[in-house]
Motif scaffolding. Structure first.
Motif, mmCIF file in Angstrom:
data_model
loop_
_atom_site.group_PDB
_atom_site.id
_atom_site.type_symbol
_atom_site.label_atom_id
_atom_site.label_comp_id
_atom_site.label_asym_id
_atom_site.label_seq_id
_atom_site.Cartn_x
_atom_site.Cartn_y
_atom_site.Cartn_z
ATOM 1 N N PRO A 99 -5.642 -27.722 0.482
ATOM 2 C CA PRO A 99 -6.948 -26.964 1.011
ATOM 3 C C PRO A 99 -6.508 -26.156 2.570
ATOM 4 O O PRO A 99 -5.487 -26.860 3.170
ATOM 5 C CB PRO A 99 -7.701 -28.200 1.538
ATOM 6 C CG PRO A 99 -7.432 -29.379 0.643
ATOM 7 C CD PRO A 99 -5.925 -28.973 0.347
ATOM 8 N N PRO A 100 -7.004 -25.279 2.892
ATOM 9 C CA PRO A 100 -8.011 -24.567 2.000
ATOM 10 C C PRO A 100 -7.394 -23.906 0.969
ATOM 11 O O PRO A 100 -6.570 -23.111 1.010
ATOM 12 C CB PRO A 100 -8.738 -23.514 2.985
ATOM 13 C CG PRO A 100 -7.278 -23.201 3.878
ATOM 14 C CD PRO A 100 -6.643 -24.433 3.934
ATOM 15 N N ARG A 101 -8.328 -23.965 -0.303
ATOM 16 C CA ARG A 101 -7.674 -23.528 -1.539
ATOM 17 C C ARG A 101 -7.973 -21.930 -1.495
ATOM 18 O O ARG A 101 -8.564 -21.561 -2.153
ATOM 19 C CB ARG A 101 -8.456 -23.976 -2.583
ATOM 20 C CG ARG A 101 -8.067 -25.623 -2.551
ATOM 21 C CD ARG A 101 -8.468 -26.283 -3.781
ATOM 22 N NE ARG A 101 -7.499 -26.102 -4.913
ATOM 23 C CZ ARG A 101 -7.195 -26.874 -6.111
ATOM 24 N NH1 ARG A 101 -7.872 -27.813 -6.160
ATOM 25 N NH2 ARG A 101 -6.290 -26.260 -6.964
ATOM 26 N N GLU A 102 -7.184 -21.150 -0.757
ATOM 27 C CA GLU A 102 -7.490 -19.777 -0.517
ATOM 28 C C GLU A 102 -6.237 -18.994 -1.849
ATOM 29 O O GLU A 102 -5.362 -19.448 -1.993
ATOM 30 C CB GLU A 102 -7.207 -19.454 0.932
ATOM 31 C CG GLU A 102 -6.088 -19.619 1.465
ATOM 32 C CD GLU A 102 -5.833 -19.389 2.913
ATOM 33 O OE1 GLU A 102 -6.908 -18.808 3.287
ATOM 34 O OE2 GLU A 102 -4.982 -19.753 3.381
ATOM 35 N N THR A 103 -6.550 -17.744 -1.753
ATOM 36 C CA THR A 103 -5.572 -16.654 -2.396
ATOM 37 C C THR A 103 -5.126 -15.661 -1.633
ATOM 38 O O THR A 103 -6.031 -14.994 -0.974
ATOM 39 C CB THR A 103 -6.414 -16.267 -3.783
ATOM 40 O OG1 THR A 103 -6.909 -17.350 -4.570
ATOM 41 C CG2 THR A 103 -5.637 -15.416 -4.456
ATOM 42 N N VAL A 104 -4.087 -15.749 -1.366
ATOM 43 C CA VAL A 104 -3.561 -14.701 -0.445
ATOM 44 C C VAL A 104 -2.412 -13.813 -0.835
ATOM 45 O O VAL A 104 -1.556 -14.233 -1.549
ATOM 46 C CB VAL A 104 -2.891 -15.589 0.677
ATOM 47 C CG1 VAL A 104 -3.995 -16.172 1.678
ATOM 48 C CG2 VAL A 104 -1.713 -16.623 0.702
ATOM 49 N N PRO A 105 -2.390 -12.512 -0.576
ATOM 50 C CA PRO A 105 -1.358 -11.693 -0.853
ATOM 51 C C PRO A 105 0.039 -12.111 -0.096
ATOM 52 O O PRO A 105 0.103 -12.362 1.060
ATOM 53 C CB PRO A 105 -1.803 -10.277 -0.438
ATOM 54 C CG PRO A 105 -2.874 -10.455 0.432
ATOM 55 C CD PRO A 105 -3.248 -11.766 0.302
ATOM 56 N N VAL A 106 1.173 -12.351 -0.919
ATOM 57 C CA VAL A 106 2.364 -12.865 -0.488
ATOM 58 C C VAL A 106 3.396 -11.713 -0.333
ATOM 59 O O VAL A 106 4.538 -11.884 0.345
ATOM 60 C CB VAL A 106 2.491 -14.202 -0.874
ATOM 61 C CG1 VAL A 106 1.756 -15.298 -0.588
ATOM 62 C CG2 VAL A 106 2.777 -14.162 -2.670
ATOM 63 N N THR A 107 3.576 -11.140 -1.382
ATOM 64 C CA THR A 107 4.771 -10.163 -1.817
ATOM 65 C C THR A 107 4.090 -8.891 -2.486
ATOM 66 O O THR A 107 3.321 -8.866 -3.304
ATOM 67 C CB THR A 107 5.860 -10.668 -2.448
ATOM 68 O OG1 THR A 107 6.197 -12.034 -1.802
ATOM 69 C CG2 THR A 107 7.110 -10.059 -2.678
ATOM 70 N N THR A 108 5.038 -7.892 -2.006
ATOM 71 C CA THR A 108 4.669 -6.473 -2.931
ATOM 72 C C THR A 108 6.267 -5.882 -3.042
ATOM 73 O O THR A 108 7.148 -6.162 -2.376
ATOM 74 C CB THR A 108 3.748 -5.458 -2.239
ATOM 75 O OG1 THR A 108 4.463 -4.998 -1.217
ATOM 76 C CG2 THR A 108 2.528 -6.068 -2.060
ATOM 77 N N ALA A 109 6.483 -5.379 -4.267
ATOM 78 C CA ALA A 109 7.598 -4.479 -4.746
ATOM 79 C C ALA A 109 7.506 -3.368 -5.605
ATOM 80 O O ALA A 109 6.455 -3.403 -6.155
ATOM 81 C CB ALA A 109 8.627 -5.579 -5.158
ATOM 82 N N THR A 110 8.375 -2.459 -5.450
ATOM 83 C CA THR A 110 8.322 -1.402 -6.142
ATOM 84 C C THR A 110 9.658 -1.396 -6.978
ATOM 85 O O THR A 110 10.848 -1.435 -6.436
ATOM 86 C CB THR A 110 8.222 -0.066 -5.500
ATOM 87 O OG1 THR A 110 6.788 0.019 -4.929
ATOM 88 C CG2 THR A 110 7.891 1.074 -6.538
ATOM 89 N N LEU A 111 9.483 -1.046 -8.383
ATOM 90 C CA LEU A 111 10.764 -1.478 -9.087
ATOM 91 C C LEU A 111 11.011 -0.082 -10.095
ATOM 92 O O LEU A 111 9.998 0.438 -10.647
ATOM 93 C CB LEU A 111 10.962 -2.693 -10.052
ATOM 94 C CG LEU A 111 10.840 -3.886 -9.167
ATOM 95 C CD1 LEU A 111 9.381 -4.159 -9.242
ATOM 96 C CD2 LEU A 111 11.581 -5.060 -9.956
#
Ligand code: COA
Length: 127
Positions: A99-111
């Protein structure tokens, strides 16, 4: 073309395990890179006549730490179709286990992937 976003139809979903940690106890960036590569390849393969290989991982941004028990979703978007190359953007979201059971952006990538034949030679992708 995209694997879908937000919250629908990621190319890949996976639970982070204790074996995936670095000495700080958070998830090792190399583990995330491996999954990012897999997710990107799943997207690129849809657009290639045979196989694809990774030629470049252009930019990776680790925005937030990932923890054991987090459920990661890898969303993919084909952003460029070259003659033989396919550029894929990957966005990674973490659904936190505690908790809190949130959804978060953690990583981005371009391949960048290259479509290849059985001998590993570049093979044009359909326009
Ligand atoms: C991918 C590979 C077949 C390309 O061979 P190559 O002789 O460089 O082929 P080309 O010069 O014709 O380039 C092919 C395409 O890749 C693109 N490309 C090559 N190197 C690139 C790079 N560093 N970054 C982005 N794109 C690149 C080219 O622009 C070209 O795209 P286009 O056809 O859409 O214009 C070769 O480099 C290879 O086998 N690499 C190893 C791949 C691998 O094993 N990956 C797994 C990870 S270890």
């Amino acid at each position: 073309m995209s694997s879908g976003h937000p919250n629908c139809c990621p190319a890949l979903r996976v639970v982070m395990m204790p074996r995936d940690t670095n000495p700080n106890g958070t998830i090792f960036g190399g583990v995330l890179l491996s999954y990012i590569d897999q997710a990107g390849a799943i997207e690129a393969r849809k657009h290639a006549p045979r196989r694809v290989v990774t030629v470049a991982i252009d930019r990776v941004e680790f925005k937030q730490p990932v923890h054991v028990g987090d459920v990661l979703s890898f969303f993919t978007t084909l952003v460029k179709r070259g003659r033989t190359s396919l550029t894929v953007h990957v966005e990674v979201e973490a659904e936190r286990f505690v908790p809190p059971r949130e959804t978060v952006p953690v990583t981005t990538a371009t391949l960048v992937f290259v479509s290849v034949d059985e001998e590993g030679r570049p093979l044009p992708v359909p326009p």
